[in-house]
Design an enzyme around this catalytic site. Sequence first.
Site: not given
Length: 560
Positions: A407-409, A411
């Site tokens: 997951l993105d930083l 998110t």
Amino acid sequence: MEDVPGVFPSPFDALGPHPLARQAAGALLATLREGVIAPGLSSRILEGPEGGKMFGVLVVRQRDGHLGVLQAFSAMLAGHWDVPGFVPPLFDREARARVEPIAETTVKALLHRAEAWSTSGELLGLRADDDDRKAREVTEREALRQRHDDRRRQRHARRAELLAVTDLGGDAQAKLLAATDLGGDARAEALHALDQESRGDKAEKRRWEAAQEALRRDLAPRRAKAERRLRALDRLRRIVSRGFMKQLHDTYAITNARGQTRPLRTLYAGAEPPSGAGDCAGAKLLGYAFAHGLEPVALAEFWWGTPPASGGRIQGEFYPACRDKCGPLLPFMLEGIQVSAPRSFVPPPAPTADLSIVFEDAWLVIIDKPCGLLSVPGRDAALTDSALTRLRARHPHATGPLLVHRLDLDTSGLLVAALDARTHAALQRQFLHREVDKRYVALIDGPVRGDSGTITLPLRVDLDDRPRQMVDPVHGKSAVTDWRVLQREEGRTRMAFHPRTGRTHQLRVHAAHPQGLGAPIVGDPLYGHANRRLFLHAEALCFVHPATGQRVSFTRAAPF
């Protein structure tokens, strides 16, 4: 009047321009909103199919100490390099005048030749004939296969019937032979006829294959030759265009704050400058300032007009200078003045407490990753804290844990890790084959038309502005997102996303792009407006447990 910055704010600052530059941009934004770019030039030209444009303002300190404001636009505007009220381009006009007309005429002629051949009756006829041949071949092959399969089944049935006689006793055999009127010799002849029919089918297939090969030998080489000619014309145009582009780039001499001047092409570390280098608003503004003895104080660049087809731009939103074109250029131009370090968007720091474990057994562990925590350690030695780092501290054995996805930083939500290599491989196969059901919840910064739908916009990285992603129907990878409205609030929409693919920033681009939802996710600093956090959460996961074979589901509600 806003406070004047003590040092020049970095043009690559991801958190937006200095308040003084924002204030200076307000006057230009106001005229654009009124439908005016310059006297006699309407801003509606930026709403057409060619799309909008980046504009910039530069606050400068004049020799008498007073502040002033310069304005610029990227590249050309309405086919003009010069528009009243905006700074001129950076190139040497006389030198460009010697190159550009010849370049334009030559490239247009080559383009015309390629277009003429691509629409010629000869090429189109060869393509049509060859395509028809291929279509007939597929149809005839299937018909021949079906016919031979039917005959084969009939022969097998008949052969089984004939051979079954030998398995009967004497009286029964005699009665069957009498009933079928087949003596021993007749039965042998019948079996031989079936064999001959089988050989006939094989011979028919060989004749048909030979006929198809003859047609291929006739049409395919002629079409290939015609296609090679088209590719050669296109390749020649590109080679000539690159040659002229070098000559055009050589008309740019870039001056910095120290008064030093270098040719544009020398600033790109041995590589050729990208198309449009030196024509961005920021470069024009700084070049004009240094040429006229003005001290740069603060810079702001913003987009106005229809978003580009690739997405990633919102009318009236401020953006940092692009890395591909301006990354090598602006640092040289700013040598000699003090520049602040660029800031980047940083989500709220991740909690320092232990991970929030949603599920854990002998094979896998599922956590609820908070916003601001990396999935894996960053390249910078200071970015060691991550979900993976914390999981490995919790399970310090040699083979795991291994993250199955990321997951993105910024998110938050459910993240799966395997505790052994076999489980990791099995789970990755499910993600790869799109057998994992994922549901995200997001808050959209604007209204959304309709109640549900599917977005299919192919994506690739924006080479001019990493890590942004852009829509590219030619070179982009397939990206598919199903969406559903959960709740409509004042000016915002709560959404459920079901991504069928897992491209980088897929949900963020699909939300913000005009052909997607047309509104960014709240708090998205790349495709919308920065906020205290990105309002995107991985809420639910459903997959087959590799060890038990049971389908399992996990849910963790969004914290917003």
